[in-house]
Design an enzyme around this catalytic site. Structure first.
Site, PDB file in Angstrom:
ATOM      1  N   LYS A 171       2.206  -5.808   0.388  1.00  0.00           N
ATOM      2  CA  LYS A 171       1.351  -4.654   0.063  1.00  0.00           C
ATOM      3  C   LYS A 171       2.238  -3.437  -0.035  1.00  0.00           C
ATOM      4  CE  LYS A 171      -3.054  -3.950  -0.574  1.00  0.00           C
ATOM      5  NZ  LYS A 171      -4.123  -4.887  -0.981  1.00  0.00           N
ATOM      6  N   ASP A 216      -4.957  -1.633  -6.161  1.00  0.00           N
ATOM      7  CA  ASP A 216      -5.762  -1.566  -4.928  1.00  0.00           C
ATOM      8  C   ASP A 216      -6.437  -0.204  -4.977  1.00  0.00           C
ATOM      9  OD1 ASP A 216      -6.238  -3.042  -2.233  1.00  0.00           O
ATOM     10  OD2 ASP A 216      -5.779  -1.018  -1.576  1.00  0.00           O
TER      11      ASP A 216
HETATM   12  P1  NDP Z   1     -11.010   2.103  -6.086  1.00  0.00           P
HETATM   13  O1  NDP Z   1     -10.058   3.195  -5.851  1.00  0.00           O
HETATM   14  O2  NDP Z   1     -11.217   1.595  -7.469  1.00  0.00           O
HETATM   15  O3  NDP Z   1     -12.455   2.488  -5.515  1.00  0.00           O
HETATM   16  C1  NDP Z   1     -12.649   2.879  -4.189  1.00  0.00           C
HETATM   17  C2  NDP Z   1     -14.068   3.380  -4.021  1.00  0.00           C
HETATM   18  O4  NDP Z   1     -14.291   3.657  -2.645  1.00  0.00           O
HETATM   19  C3  NDP Z   1     -14.357   4.667  -4.762  1.00  0.00           C
HETATM   20  O5  NDP Z   1     -15.726   4.692  -5.129  1.00  0.00           O
HETATM   21  C4  NDP Z   1     -14.057   5.734  -3.709  1.00  0.00           C
HETATM   22  O6  NDP Z   1     -14.766   6.948  -3.915  1.00  0.00           O
HETATM   23  C5  NDP Z   1     -14.565   5.055  -2.466  1.00  0.00           C
HETATM   24  N1  NDP Z   1     -13.849   5.505  -1.269  1.00  0.00           N
HETATM   25  C6  NDP Z   1     -12.516   5.660  -1.124  1.00  0.00           C
HETATM   26  N2  NDP Z   1     -12.215   6.088   0.129  1.00  0.00           N
HETATM   27  C7  NDP Z   1     -13.399   6.207   0.756  1.00  0.00           C
HETATM   28  C8  NDP Z   1     -13.776   6.631   2.045  1.00  0.00           C
HETATM   29  N3  NDP Z   1     -12.854   7.008   2.939  1.00  0.00           N
HETATM   30  N4  NDP Z   1     -15.109   6.642   2.342  1.00  0.00           N
HETATM   31  C9  NDP Z   1     -16.047   6.244   1.440  1.00  0.00           C
HETATM   32  N5  NDP Z   1     -15.744   5.851   0.199  1.00  0.00           N
HETATM   33  C10 NDP Z   1     -14.448   5.833  -0.135  1.00  0.00           C
HETATM   34  O7  NDP Z   1     -10.520   0.900  -5.119  1.00  0.00           O
HETATM   35  P2  NDP Z   1     -10.895  -0.624  -5.199  1.00  0.00           P
HETATM   36  O8  NDP Z   1     -12.307  -0.801  -5.618  1.00  0.00           O
HETATM   37  O9  NDP Z   1      -9.821  -1.336  -5.938  1.00  0.00           O
HETATM   38  O10 NDP Z   1     -10.722  -1.045  -3.672  1.00  0.00           O
HETATM   39  C11 NDP Z   1     -11.772  -0.916  -2.732  1.00  0.00           C
HETATM   40  C12 NDP Z   1     -11.495  -1.821  -1.534  1.00  0.00           C
HETATM   41  O11 NDP Z   1     -11.381  -3.194  -1.975  1.00  0.00           O
HETATM   42  C13 NDP Z   1     -10.200  -1.533  -0.765  1.00  0.00           C
HETATM   43  O12 NDP Z   1     -10.404  -1.849   0.584  1.00  0.00           O
HETATM   44  C14 NDP Z   1      -9.223  -2.536  -1.358  1.00  0.00           C
HETATM   45  O13 NDP Z   1      -8.175  -2.813  -0.470  1.00  0.00           O
HETATM   46  C15 NDP Z   1     -10.133  -3.735  -1.547  1.00  0.00           C
HETATM   47  N6  NDP Z   1      -9.716  -4.741  -2.503  1.00  0.00           N
HETATM   48  C16 NDP Z   1      -9.408  -4.412  -3.793  1.00  0.00           C
HETATM   49  C17 NDP Z   1      -9.058  -5.389  -4.695  1.00  0.00           C
HETATM   50  C18 NDP Z   1      -8.797  -5.089  -6.136  1.00  0.00           C
HETATM   51  O14 NDP Z   1      -8.569  -6.051  -6.889  1.00  0.00           O
HETATM   52  N7  NDP Z   1      -8.834  -3.849  -6.584  1.00  0.00           N
HETATM   53  C19 NDP Z   1      -8.938  -6.802  -4.289  1.00  0.00           C
HETATM   54  C20 NDP Z   1      -9.380  -7.061  -2.939  1.00  0.00           C
HETATM   55  C21 NDP Z   1      -9.726  -6.046  -2.101  1.00  0.00           C
HETATM   56  P3  NDP Z   1     -14.153   8.103  -4.881  1.00  0.00           P
HETATM   57  O15 NDP Z   1     -14.000   7.468  -6.233  1.00  0.00           O
HETATM   58  O16 NDP Z   1     -15.178   9.136  -4.821  1.00  0.00           O
HETATM   59  O17 NDP Z   1     -12.837   8.440  -4.276  1.00  0.00           O
HETATM   60  O1  2IT Z   2      -6.386  -6.676  -1.541  1.00  0.00           O
HETATM   61  C1  2IT Z   2      -6.167  -7.360  -2.572  1.00  0.00           C
HETATM   62  O2  2IT Z   2      -6.294  -8.581  -2.563  1.00  0.00           O
HETATM   63  C2  2IT Z   2      -5.762  -6.667  -3.780  1.00  0.00           C
HETATM   64  N1  2IT Z   2      -5.710  -5.438  -3.792  1.00  0.00           N
HETATM   65  C3  2IT Z   2      -5.383  -7.437  -5.010  1.00  0.00           C
HETATM   66  C4  2IT Z   2      -3.967  -7.881  -4.932  1.00  0.00           C
HETATM   67  C5  2IT Z   2      -3.417  -8.537  -6.175  1.00  0.00           C
HETATM   68  O3  2IT Z   2      -2.213  -8.826  -6.132  1.00  0.00           O
HETATM   69  O4  2IT Z   2      -4.137  -8.782  -7.140  1.00  0.00           O
END
Ligand code: NDP
Ligand code: 2IT
Length: 448
Positions: free
Chosen positions: A128, A168
């Site tokens: 990460k 992420d």
């Molecule tokens: P994004 O940046 O695309 O979206 C994050 C969302 O969460 C936004 O709507 C943001 O609001 C909101 N947010 C961020 N910080 C906070 C907070 N402190 N309190 C409330 N809302 C918050 O990120 P992802 O969707 O990619 O990731 C979201 C989660 O999923 C993370 O935990 C990440 O590690 C996990 N994840 C992501 C993967 C991926 O493929 N992207 C894979 C597996 C897990 P705003 O836009 O208003 O800032």
């Molecule tokens: O938390 C996760 O699994 C991710 N942000 C995706 C990682 C990846 O390599 O696709």
């Protein structure tokens, strides 16, 4: 206090050494809870000092990232890559851009990623990275300059068979594009050293949707196995409207559920009749605050500026998809009191340990992130395969493979939990099933 003395000794050491890393300690404690049932049955774990080794990242790099903002002012951030474990494949995991980023957060994410990647069945180790750079409010040109500056140092540590980052929180297709472009320029090679790339330059169809879609495939399996039911007509609430939350909402609706509330960092909107997910998708794609525009179209929907209060909304299923530690014990109690019977984590560690234990003890079906959100990295693994073979699969092919992988992850967690007398405890199942493969590889590869 664990039953196993070995586990207690290792955990005491970890607690002392990393006292200033609360998120990392939280992830280790949750994992060690599950190890208590395994370490006595598997003496090789202690003999090979596996737990002492597995909690220490193989390598951490940290770098100064200096760049110039649009006003000509010099800015300085810190960039990191935590290369946690390469026992079963090259380091693989996302990059996070958020002011909260520090080593505790990246270490918890890299630690969990190791077991998540193992559960996918694909050959990927855990890693990460990220930076305390805040992309909110930055121009595209600033984001590009930052990404390029970061890559001038980071490129030394990456490679298609060494370490393959992806997106992420705060790090999406735009950031992947800028970082990949600079990596390609600096190394003079075009390889799959990032996943989540744009489709014209080696990205996989279906990667953008994969984490959210995979989450709903996993949720469907839970409902089918434990309740002989489907998502049809279920009231769902989702935190986060980013990559994961948005695509989870789209898939939930496609599978017949009704999304009644969604949040972002500014608050949440709720409508018992069900939200217009395509409209939310469209408005949130435009970046920034979308609720005011939504309320203009749907005046019956309500807005609350405190996102945490969304957990008081009556629902059947809660999908936390924003960030770590969103659901505290009080939120967990409110969810259960208001009829929620299933929580499936789209984010990484969105539920505190106390709240997780409360759900499990109270018979709430609980899908742990390292299993339920593995769809994103699984399709990243498929992107690596396509890049290595210099070919691309159709969306339908990728989506079918994703669905099969999510079903297989569910089965592994369920069956492993059952072996230890707890078939509904998917936390236990995910931790043990994810660990076993890494453990076997570490033993076979010797003391390194
Ligand atoms: P994004 O940046 O695309 O979206 C994050 C969302 O969460 C936004 O709507 C943001 O609001 C909101 N947010 C961020 N910080 C906070 C907070 N402190 N309190 C409330 N809302 C918050 O990120 P992802 O969707 O990619 O990731 C979201 C989660 O999923 C993370 O935990 C990440 O590690 C996990 N994840 C992501 C993967 C991926 O493929 N992207 C894979 C597996 C897990 P705003 O836009 O208003 O800032
Ligand atoms: O938390 C996760 O699994 C991710 N942000 C995706 C990682 C990846 O390599 O696709």
């Amino acid at each position: 206090m664990y039953k196993s003395k070995y586990l207690n000794d290792v955990f005491d050491g970890v607690k002392k050494k990393y006292a200033n890393e609360p998120e990392f300690l939280q992830a280790v404690e949750e994992f060690f809870d599950s190890m208590d049932l395994l370490v006595e049955k598997e003496p090789g774990i202690e003999k090979n000092a596996i737990l002492e080794r597995i909690v220490v990242p193989e390598r951490i790099v940290s770098m100064r990232v200096a760049w110039v903002d649009d006003k000509g002012k010099i800015q300085v951030n810190t960039g990191y890559r935590v290369q946690f474990n390469s026992a079963i494949g090259p380091y693989k995991g996302g990059m996070r851009f958020d002011p909260s980023v520090n080593l505790s957060i990246l270490k918890f994410l890299g630690f969990e990623q190791t077991f998540k990647n193992s559960l996918t069945g694909l050959p990927m180790g855990g890693g990460k990275g990220g930076s305390d750079f805040n992309p909110r409010g930055k121009s595209d040109a600033e984001v590009m300059r930052f990404c390029q500056a970061f890559m001038t140092e980071l490129f030394r540590y990456l490679g298609p068979d060494t370490d393959v980052p992806a997106g992420d929180l705060g790090f999406g297709a735009r950031e992947v594009g800028y970082m990949f472009g600079m990596y390609k320029k600096l190394t003079n090679e075009f390889t799959g050293t990032f996943t989540g790339k744009g489709i014209p330059f080696g990205g996989s169809l279906g990667r953008t949707e994969a984490t959210g879609s995979g989450l709903l495939y996993f949720a469907s399996e839970m409902l089918k196995e434990f309740k002989k039911d489907t998502l049809k007509g279920k009231r769902v609430i989702i935190s986060g409207s980013g990559n994961v939350g948005k695509h989870a909402a789209v898939k939930a609706v496609a599978l017949g559920a009704k999304v009644v509330a969604m949040s972002d960092i500014n608050g949440f909107i709720v409508d018992e009749k069900g939200l217009d997910v395509p409209l939310i998708y469209k408005l949130s794609e435009a970046k920034g605050e979308y609720t005011a525009e939504y309320l203009k179209v749907y005046p019956t929907a309500k807005f609350n500026p405190n996102p945490k209060e969304m957990w008081n909304t009556p629902c059947d299923i809660a999908l936390p998809c924003a960030t770590q530690n969103e659901i505290y014990i009080d939120n967990a109690k409110a969810l259960v009191a208001n009829g929620c019977y299933m929580v499936v984590e789209g984010a990484n560690m969105p539920t505190t340990l106390e709240a997780t234990r409360y759900f499990i003890e109270n018979g709430i079906l609980f899908g742990p992130g390292k299993a339920s959100n593995a769809g994103g990295v699984a399709v990243s693994g498929l992107e690596m395969s396509q890049n290595a073979m210099h070919l691309s699969w159709t969306f339908e092919e990728v989506d079918k493979k994703l669905e099969d992988i999510m079903k297989s992850i569910f089965k592994k967690c369920h069956e492993t939990g059952a072996k230890f007398g707890q078939p509904t405890n998917l936390v236990l199942g995910a931790n043990i099933a994810g660990f076993l493969k890494v453990y076997q590889a570490m033993v076979a590869e010797g003391v390194i």
